[in-house]
Motif scaffolding. Structure first.
Motif, short mmCIF file in Angstrom:
data_model
loop_
_atom_site.label_atom_id
_atom_site.label_comp_id
_atom_site.label_asym_id
_atom_site.label_seq_id
_atom_site.Cartn_x
_atom_site.Cartn_y
_atom_site.Cartn_z
N MET A 128 0.84 -1.19 0.00
CA MET A 128 0.00 0.00 0.00
C MET A 128 0.88 1.25 0.00
N GLN A 129 0.59 2.17 -0.91
CA GLN A 129 1.32 3.43 -0.95
C GLN A 129 0.89 4.31 0.23
N ILE A 130 1.84 4.98 0.87
CA ILE A 130 1.54 5.83 2.02
C ILE A 130 2.06 7.24 1.76
N LEU A 131 1.16 8.22 1.86
CA LEU A 131 1.54 9.63 1.74
C LEU A 131 1.42 10.27 3.11
N GLU A 132 2.47 10.96 3.55
CA GLU A 132 2.48 11.57 4.87
C GLU A 132 2.61 13.09 4.77
N PHE A 133 1.86 13.80 5.62
CA PHE A 133 1.87 15.26 5.63
C PHE A 133 1.97 15.76 7.07
N ASP A 134 2.61 16.91 7.23
CA ASP A 134 2.64 17.54 8.55
C ASP A 134 1.26 18.09 8.89
N CYS A 135 0.63 18.76 7.91
CA CYS A 135 -0.70 19.31 8.14
C CYS A 135 -1.43 19.48 6.82
N ILE A 136 -2.64 18.95 6.73
CA ILE A 136 -3.52 19.19 5.59
C ILE A 136 -4.92 19.44 6.13
N GLU A 137 -5.80 19.89 5.26
CA GLU A 137 -7.16 20.18 5.71
C GLU A 137 -7.84 18.94 6.26
N SER A 138 -7.81 17.86 5.49
CA SER A 138 -8.45 16.62 5.90
C SER A 138 -7.91 15.48 5.06
N THR A 139 -7.49 14.39 5.69
CA THR A 139 -7.01 13.23 4.94
C THR A 139 -8.13 12.66 4.07
N GLN A 140 -9.36 12.70 4.59
CA GLN A 140 -10.50 12.15 3.86
C GLN A 140 -10.79 12.99 2.60
N ILE A 141 -10.78 14.30 2.74
CA ILE A 141 -11.04 15.18 1.61
C ILE A 141 -9.92 15.07 0.58
N PHE A 142 -8.69 15.06 1.04
CA PHE A 142 -7.53 14.96 0.14
C PHE A 142 -7.60 13.69 -0.69
N LEU A 143 -7.89 12.58 -0.03
CA LEU A 143 -7.94 11.29 -0.71
C LEU A 143 -9.14 11.22 -1.66
N ASN A 144 -10.27 11.70 -1.21
CA ASN A 144 -11.47 11.69 -2.05
C ASN A 144 -11.25 12.49 -3.33
N GLU A 145 -10.72 13.70 -3.19
CA GLU A 145 -10.51 14.55 -4.35
C GLU A 145 -9.44 13.98 -5.28
N GLY A 146 -8.39 13.40 -4.71
CA GLY A 146 -7.32 12.82 -5.52
C GLY A 146 -7.80 11.66 -6.36
N ILE A 147 -8.63 10.81 -5.77
CA ILE A 147 -9.16 9.66 -6.50
C ILE A 147 -10.19 10.12 -7.53
N ARG A 148 -11.02 11.08 -7.16
CA ARG A 148 -12.03 11.61 -8.07
C ARG A 148 -11.39 12.20 -9.34
N LYS A 149 -10.24 12.87 -9.16
CA LYS A 149 -9.55 13.50 -10.29
C LYS A 149 -8.64 12.52 -11.03
#
Length: 214
Positions: A1-22
């Motif tokens: 499984m690929q893992i992306l790590e961030f210090d701070c983002i708005e929301s992991t759920q929103i980031f992932l949802n938008e990334g997959i949608r696009k």
């Protein structure tokens, strides 16, 4: 499984949802953040600010989920596996219907699942240390890395062992923990004291069948 790590983002759920949608991100993939500026919980609530927390979301192809899993109860399935990972390390955490992690009578975390075409996206938030009296922190000392490592191992290696039937049989034995609690439904606070658990993970209250996935 690929893992992306961030210090701070708005929301992991929103980031992932938008990334997959696009089409920019593809499952299986996990997004982990040290902090969230606008983490989303159930009913669209912002995730509570805590002193230290674990925030992550992951996406899996629908075809990799157990064939007997009722999709409406994915939050129960994933939440129970995550709960078992913590219990194996000595935690007293339990899964409150439909998607909250509790220690005793206080909330310590939550699970949020949503289907996006042929992908299931699940987000989990866990309080490690808190300052808010209304919530509690995890009752064991364990690193975020070890929690994630153990959870990913379960997702990747135990698929055949962790069927819905097996998870449900264990969850049903613990369902009585819910009887002194409530949940939100259609803008109302509903007591679980008279709830009956159905085999597909839904509950039956006064003749109405209610599912965990809204």
């Amino acid at each position: 499984m690929q893992i992306l790590e961030f210090d701070c983002i708005e929301s992991t759920q929103i980031f992932l949802n938008e990334g997959i949608r696009k089409g920019e991100l593809k499952p299986p993939i996990m997004v982990v953040a040290k902090r969230q500026s606008g983490g989303i919980g159930s009913r669209g609530n912002l995730w509570e600010n805590v002193k230290e927390g674990l925030y992550f979301s992951f996406a899996l192809p629908m075809e990799t989920l157990p064939q007997d899993l009722p999709l409406e109860s994915t939050s129960i399935y994933m939440g129970f596996i995550f709960k078992e990972v913590l219990q194996e390390e000595g935690s007293r955490v339990w899964l409150k219907w439909p998607n909250d992690l509790y220690i005793g009578k206080q909330k310590v975390g939550g699970v949020l699942c949503a289907r996006l075409r042929d992908v299931m996206i699940c987000g989990i938030g866990l309080n490690l240390e808190v300052t808010n009296q209304g919530f509690c922190g995890l009752d064991i000392k364990i690193s975020k890395e070890k929690i994630l490592e153990s959870f990913i191992r379960r997702l990747e290696n135990d698929k055949k062992k962790s069927s819905w039937k097996q998870i449900f049989s264990k969850y049903s034995l613990e369902f009585t923990n819910n009887f002194n609690h409530t949940f939100h439904y259609n803008g109302k606070l509903i007591s679980l004291c008279n709830a009956s658990l159905c085999e597909d993970g839904a509950i039956l209250i006064e003749g109405e069948k209610i599912y965990s996935l809204r």
